[in-house]
Design a protein around this motif. Structure first.
Motif, mmCIF file in Angstrom:
data_model
loop_
_atom_site.group_PDB
_atom_site.id
_atom_site.type_symbol
_atom_site.label_atom_id
_atom_site.label_comp_id
_atom_site.label_asym_id
_atom_site.label_seq_id
_atom_site.Cartn_x
_atom_site.Cartn_y
_atom_site.Cartn_z
ATOM 1 N N LYS A 43 66.324 57.748 70.974
ATOM 2 C CA LYS A 43 65.554 57.437 69.767
ATOM 3 C C LYS A 43 64.801 58.671 69.271
ATOM 4 O O LYS A 43 64.729 58.917 68.067
ATOM 5 N N ASP A 60 66.541 53.092 82.340
ATOM 6 C CA ASP A 60 67.314 52.810 81.127
ATOM 7 C C ASP A 60 66.463 53.005 79.877
ATOM 8 O O ASP A 60 66.924 53.564 78.875
ATOM 9 N N GLU A 84 66.991 55.525 76.724
ATOM 10 C CA GLU A 84 67.025 54.999 75.357
ATOM 11 C C GLU A 84 65.943 55.649 74.491
ATOM 12 O O GLU A 84 66.170 55.963 73.324
#
Length: 191
Positions: free
Chosen positions: A60, A52, A56
């Motif tokens: 970003k 995860d 993420e």
């Protein structure tokens, strides 16, 4: 994506800054496994959480290409973002712990694998005590120690990630190691 695998990281970043999604895909292919290992080690050996965090992180990266400084290596920039994500997770866990929720960290299991012991009991006690000591350190010191000794980052890489001089990295890692050694010296003859 033909031809992207021959481009340098900085060339890929330049393409990514022009919204070329294939450049992001190539960076993902190059660094996915390393970053997954990074998150896995620093977030308590939780494979799903590590995956995860990798996802993420690349979101970003795609959103913050404007903040990339071409004076640094792309990998160092990515690890700086990853390091900040880990720090935020530590803060979140710390807040949960203060509010009575259990926080699980599996540093001990990772460290046990690197120990050469004769006694399982002493091994577990050592791992537990070392984990507790690592958790007592501030985030930056803990991360420096783990990234240097358990993830194999070079002093130069750590200097770029933490944005501190190489000499400071060496000094801090040395002092942290000395501090841990002093507090764990009672295991010297047992392990």
């Amino acid at each position: 994506m033909k031809g992207y695998n021959t481009k340098t990281d900085k060339e890929l970043m330049a393409l990514l800054q022009k919204n070329d999604s294939s450049a992001l895909s190539e960076l993902f292919e190059r660094y996915c496994d390393q970053l997954n290992h990074f998150f896995y080690k620093l977030l308590g050996s939780n494979a799903m959480l590590a995956e995860d965090f990798v996802q993420e992180l690349f979101i970003k990266i795609a959103r913050s290409t404007h903040s990339f400084n071409a004076d640094y290596e792309v990998s160092s920039w990515m690890y700086s973002i990853a390091h900040n994500m880990v720090k935020n997770e530590y803060r979140k866990r710390s807040a949960k712990k203060r509010h009575g929720q259990h926080m699980e960290l599996a540093f001990g299991e990772t460290l046990v694998a690197h120990s050469n012991t004769e006694s399982t009991v002493n091994q577990k006690l050592f791992s537990t005590e070392l984990s507790d000591l690592l958790l007592a350190l501030d985030e930056e010191k803990r991360d420096l120690f783990l990234m240097r000794h358990y993830l194999g980052f070079s002093v130069k890489e750590l200097s770029e990630i933490f944005e501190i001089p190489e000499g400071t990295v060496k000094s801090r890692v040395y002092h942290i190691t000395q501090w841990l050694s002093e507090r764990l010296k009672h295991y010297k003859n047992e392990l």
